[in-house]
Design a protein around this motif. Structure first.
Motif, PDB file in Angstrom:
ATOM      1  N   LYS A  37       0.749  -1.313   0.131  1.00 31.15           N
ATOM      2  CA  LYS A  37      -0.075  -0.344  -0.088  1.00 31.15           C
ATOM      3  C   LYS A  37       0.888   1.531  -0.224  1.00 31.15           C
ATOM      4  CE  LYS A  37      -4.223  -1.618   1.599  1.00 31.15           C
ATOM      5  NZ  LYS A  37      -4.959  -1.368   0.524  1.00 31.15           N
ATOM      6  N   LEU A  38       1.854   1.477   0.511  1.00 35.06           N
ATOM      7  CA  LEU A  38       2.706   2.066   0.508  1.00 35.06           C
ATOM      8  C   LEU A  38       3.961   2.597  -0.302  1.00 35.06           C
ATOM      9  CD1 LEU A  38       3.744   2.265   4.547  1.00 35.06           C
ATOM     10  CD2 LEU A  38       2.537   3.899   4.059  1.00 35.06           C
ATOM     11  N   LEU A  39       4.167   1.343  -1.105  1.00 30.88           N
ATOM     12  CA  LEU A  39       4.762   1.481  -2.158  1.00 30.88           C
ATOM     13  C   LEU A  39       4.267   1.612  -3.290  1.00 30.88           C
ATOM     14  CD1 LEU A  39       7.796   0.273  -3.220  1.00 30.88           C
ATOM     15  CD2 LEU A  39       6.601  -1.474  -3.969  1.00 30.88           C
ATOM     16  N   HIS A  40       2.611   1.589  -3.583  1.00 31.07           N
ATOM     17  CA  HIS A  40       1.672   2.030  -4.577  1.00 31.07           C
ATOM     18  C   HIS A  40       1.098   3.433  -4.490  1.00 31.07           C
ATOM     19  CE1 HIS A  40       2.825  -1.840  -7.102  1.00 31.07           C
ATOM     20  NE2 HIS A  40       2.415  -2.771  -6.271  1.00 31.07           N
ATOM     21  N   ASN A  41       1.594   3.770  -3.498  1.00 32.57           N
ATOM     22  CA  ASN A  41       0.359   4.934  -2.274  1.00 32.57           C
ATOM     23  C   ASN A  41      -1.119   4.320  -2.857  1.00 32.57           C
ATOM     24  OD1 ASN A  41       0.530   7.563  -1.420  1.00 32.57           O
ATOM     25  ND2 ASN A  41       0.158   8.382  -3.132  1.00 32.57           N
ATOM     26  N   SER A  42      -1.232   3.622  -1.927  1.00 31.17           N
ATOM     27  CA  SER A  42      -2.958   2.918  -2.818  1.00 31.17           C
ATOM     28  C   SER A  42      -3.350   3.045  -1.604  1.00 31.17           C
ATOM     29  CB  SER A  42      -2.842   1.971  -3.452  1.00 31.17           C
ATOM     30  OG  SER A  42      -2.473   1.110  -2.628  1.00 31.17           O
ATOM     31  N   LEU A  43      -3.599   3.642  -0.056  1.00 33.36           N
ATOM     32  CA  LEU A  43      -3.883   3.902   0.288  1.00 33.36           C
ATOM     33  C   LEU A  43      -5.120   4.892   0.499  1.00 33.36           C
ATOM     34  CD1 LEU A  43      -1.346   5.213   3.201  1.00 33.36           C
ATOM     35  CD2 LEU A  43      -2.996   2.447   3.656  1.00 33.36           C
ATOM     36  N   ARG A  44      -6.288   4.199   0.820  1.00 34.11           N
ATOM     37  CA  ARG A  44      -7.796   5.418   0.879  1.00 34.11           C
ATOM     38  C   ARG A  44      -7.525   6.254   2.415  1.00 34.11           C
ATOM     39  NH1 ARG A  44     -11.431   0.422   1.583  1.00 34.11           N
ATOM     40  NH2 ARG A  44     -11.911   1.090   3.489  1.00 34.11           N
ATOM     41  N   ALA A  45      -8.533   7.559   1.922  1.00 39.27           N
ATOM     42  CA  ALA A  45      -8.738   8.344   2.861  1.00 39.27           C
ATOM     43  C   ALA A  45      -8.581   7.964   4.519  1.00 39.27           C
ATOM     44  CB  ALA A  45      -9.434   9.231   2.809  1.00 39.27           C
ATOM     45  N   ASP A  46      -9.929   6.888   4.020  1.00 39.45           N
ATOM     46  CA  ASP A  46     -10.345   6.325   5.672  1.00 39.45           C
ATOM     47  C   ASP A  46      -8.935   5.202   6.435  1.00 39.45           C
ATOM     48  OD1 ASP A  46     -10.704   4.367   2.782  1.00 39.45           O
ATOM     49  OD2 ASP A  46     -12.499   3.668   4.468  1.00 39.45           O
ATOM     50  N   ASP A  47      -8.439   4.706   5.383  1.00 37.03           N
ATOM     51  CA  ASP A  47      -7.349   4.112   6.137  1.00 37.03           C
ATOM     52  C   ASP A  47      -6.378   4.662   6.728  1.00 37.03           C
ATOM     53  OD1 ASP A  47      -8.847   1.446   4.953  1.00 37.03           O
ATOM     54  OD2 ASP A  47      -7.929   1.079   3.503  1.00 37.03           O
ATOM     55  N   PHE A  48      -5.430   5.680   5.594  1.00 34.36           N
ATOM     56  CA  PHE A  48      -4.906   6.465   5.597  1.00 34.36           C
ATOM     57  C   PHE A  48      -5.090   6.949   7.154  1.00 34.36           C
ATOM     58  CE2 PHE A  48      -3.114  11.030   5.559  1.00 34.36           C
ATOM     59  CZ  PHE A  48      -1.482  10.920   5.889  1.00 34.36           C
ATOM     60  N   PHE A  49      -6.402   7.462   7.340  1.00 34.69           N
ATOM     61  CA  PHE A  49      -6.355   8.585   8.918  1.00 34.69           C
ATOM     62  C   PHE A  49      -6.658   7.318  10.053  1.00 34.69           C
ATOM     63  CE2 PHE A  49      -7.470  12.040   5.644  1.00 34.69           C
ATOM     64  CZ  PHE A  49      -7.193  12.682   6.473  1.00 34.69           C
ATOM     65  N   GLY A  50      -6.879   6.298   9.494  1.00 31.19           N
ATOM     66  CA  GLY A  50      -6.953   5.145  11.046  1.00 31.19           C
ATOM     67  C   GLY A  50      -6.100   4.511  10.960  1.00 31.19           C
ATOM     68  N   LEU A  51      -4.535   4.781   9.943  1.00 31.70           N
ATOM     69  CA  LEU A  51      -3.960   4.116  10.398  1.00 31.70           C
ATOM     70  C   LEU A  51      -2.661   5.084  11.057  1.00 31.70           C
ATOM     71  CD1 LEU A  51      -2.015   2.991   7.214  1.00 31.70           C
ATOM     72  CD2 LEU A  51      -2.749   1.069   9.305  1.00 31.70           C
ATOM     73  N   LEU A  52      -2.696   6.539  10.741  1.00 34.55           N
ATOM     74  CA  LEU A  52      -2.451   7.448  11.920  1.00 34.55           C
ATOM     75  C   LEU A  52      -2.926   7.729  13.166  1.00 34.55           C
ATOM     76  CD1 LEU A  52      -2.236  10.873   9.210  1.00 34.55           C
ATOM     77  CD2 LEU A  52       0.085   9.290   9.566  1.00 34.55           C
ATOM     78  N   GLU A  53      -3.438   7.363  13.134  1.00 32.92           N
ATOM     79  CA  GLU A  53      -5.114   6.939  14.763  1.00 32.92           C
ATOM     80  C   GLU A  53      -3.756   6.090  15.336  1.00 32.92           C
ATOM     81  OE1 GLU A  53      -8.919   5.951  16.518  1.00 32.92           O
ATOM     82  OE2 GLU A  53      -8.706   7.699  14.851  1.00 32.92           O
ATOM     83  N   LYS A  54      -3.973   4.983  14.434  1.00 32.62           N
ATOM     84  CA  LYS A  54      -3.120   3.173  15.293  1.00 32.62           C
ATOM     85  C   LYS A  54      -2.072   3.654  15.633  1.00 32.62           C
ATOM     86  CE  LYS A  54      -6.735   0.393  15.014  1.00 32.62           C
ATOM     87  NZ  LYS A  54      -6.645  -0.292  16.291  1.00 32.62           N
ATOM     88  N   ILE A  55      -1.413   4.691  15.489  1.00 28.86           N
ATOM     89  CA  ILE A  55       0.254   5.299  15.254  1.00 28.86           C
ATOM     90  C   ILE A  55       0.299   6.450  16.542  1.00 28.86           C
ATOM     91  CG2 ILE A  55       1.133   3.596  14.216  1.00 28.86           C
ATOM     92  CD1 ILE A  55       1.703   6.618  12.437  1.00 28.86           C
ATOM     93  N   GLY A  56      -0.817   6.998  16.791  1.00 27.15           N
ATOM     94  CA  GLY A  56      -1.405   7.843  17.919  1.00 27.15           C
ATOM     95  C   GLY A  56      -0.147   9.002  16.803  1.00 27.15           C
ATOM     96  N   VAL A  57      -0.885   9.185  15.945  1.00 32.72           N
ATOM     97  CA  VAL A  57      -1.377  10.461  15.215  1.00 32.72           C
ATOM     98  C   VAL A  57      -1.819  11.060  14.845  1.00 32.72           C
ATOM     99  CG1 VAL A  57       0.036  12.145  13.453  1.00 32.72           C
ATOM    100  CG2 VAL A  57       1.382  10.016  13.794  1.00 32.72           C
ATOM    101  N   GLU A  58      -2.737  12.202  15.241  1.00 30.28           N
ATOM    102  CA  GLU A  58      -4.049  13.113  15.353  1.00 30.28           C
ATOM    103  C   GLU A  58      -3.741  14.137  14.043  1.00 30.28           C
ATOM    104  OE1 GLU A  58      -6.372  16.518  17.169  1.00 30.28           O
ATOM    105  OE2 GLU A  58      -5.515  15.317  18.690  1.00 30.28           O
ATOM    106  N   ALA A  59      -5.042  13.771  12.968  1.00 30.16           N
ATOM    107  CA  ALA A  59      -4.966  14.592  11.878  1.00 30.16           C
ATOM    108  C   ALA A  59      -6.146  15.629  11.135  1.00 30.16           C
ATOM    109  CB  ALA A  59      -4.568  13.310  10.676  1.00 30.16           C
ATOM    110  N   TYR A  60      -6.341  16.233  11.145  1.00 28.93           N
ATOM    111  CA  TYR A  60      -7.598  16.956  11.600  1.00 28.93           C
ATOM    112  C   TYR A  60      -7.740  18.256   9.933  1.00 28.93           C
ATOM    113  CZ  TYR A  60      -6.226  20.078  14.708  1.00 28.93           C
ATOM    114  OH  TYR A  60      -4.842  21.550  15.435  1.00 28.93           O
ATOM    115  N   PHE A  61      -9.014  18.732  10.571  1.00 30.32           N
ATOM    116  CA  PHE A  61      -9.183  19.559   9.245  1.00 30.32           C
ATOM    117  C   PHE A  61     -10.037  20.643   9.424  1.00 30.32           C
ATOM    118  CE2 PHE A  61      -8.620  16.101   6.545  1.00 30.32           C
ATOM    119  CZ  PHE A  61      -7.294  16.688   5.843  1.00 30.32           C
ATOM    120  N   ARG A  62      -9.596  22.193   9.531  1.00 24.92           N
ATOM    121  CA  ARG A  62     -10.684  22.741   9.761  1.00 24.92           C
ATOM    122  C   ARG A  62     -11.476  24.033   8.617  1.00 24.92           C
ATOM    123  NH1 ARG A  62     -10.585  23.302  15.669  1.00 24.92           N
ATOM    124  NH2 ARG A  62      -8.479  22.689  16.598  1.00 24.92           N
TER     125      ARG A  62
END
Length: 167
Positions: A37-62
């Motif tokens: 997924k990383l090699l082909h940059n094929s992460l869906r947005a929900d997977d991307f944000f979910g993975l960030l959350e799993k490793i303790g990184v908060e991403a948000y928009f305002r």
């Protein structure tokens, strides 16, 4: 400059000192799957944000004009249903809007408040804030308009809807 989700995730993994293998174990998949997924940059947005959350990184928009946080993924609220309803001459459609906050179970007593109601705050694509109001004693769903100040106060009181996590 192009920023890829895979670059952001790899940087976050490095900063958190977590290997791809450890991340894979956290979400119940193989390290090869993560690597592909990383090699082909094929992460869906929900997977991307979910993975960030799993490793303790908060991403948000305002929203730039108001500073109100925008939920990154629509449909995070288990109480949410699709509502398409006319109110005061305006058609509101939750399918084309973003969930910001809700007050379900926030009174410490139950799903609904003392009046038997619970609300979900949305913002639509025209930056109009509105509530969908659910009633404990009725299947009728109401729409209520909201101004920016009321939306801010509701979010201050009840917080923003948490993002989905990768299963």
């Amino acid at each position: 400059m192009t920023i890829k989700s895979s670059d952001v995730l790899l940087n976050a993994l490095e900063m958190q000192n977590i290997s791809q293998r450890e991340l894979a174990e956290k979400i119940g998949t193989s390290a090869q799957n993560i690597n592909q997924k990383l090699l082909h940059n094929s992460l869906r947005a929900d997977d991307f944000f979910g993975l960030l959350e799993k490793i303790g990184v908060e991403a948000y928009f305002r929203l730039s004009d108001s500073g109100i946080p925008v939920s990154t993924i629509r449909g995070d609220n288990p109480h949410e249903t699709d509502v398409i309803k006319m109110h005061k001459g305006i058609l509101y459609d939750t399918r084309k809007s973003f969930v910001l906050s809700d007050d379900f179970y926030k009174n410490g007593k139950g799903k609904y408040d003392d009046k038997g109601e619970a609300r979900i705050l949305y913002i639509d694509r025209r930056s109009r804030y509105f509530f969908v109001v659910y009633s404990e004693n009725s299947s009728v769903v109401k729409i209520e308009n909201s101004d920016l100040d009321s939306a801010r106060e509701f979010i201050r009181k009840y917080g923003i809807i948490p993002k989905k996590t990768v299963k």
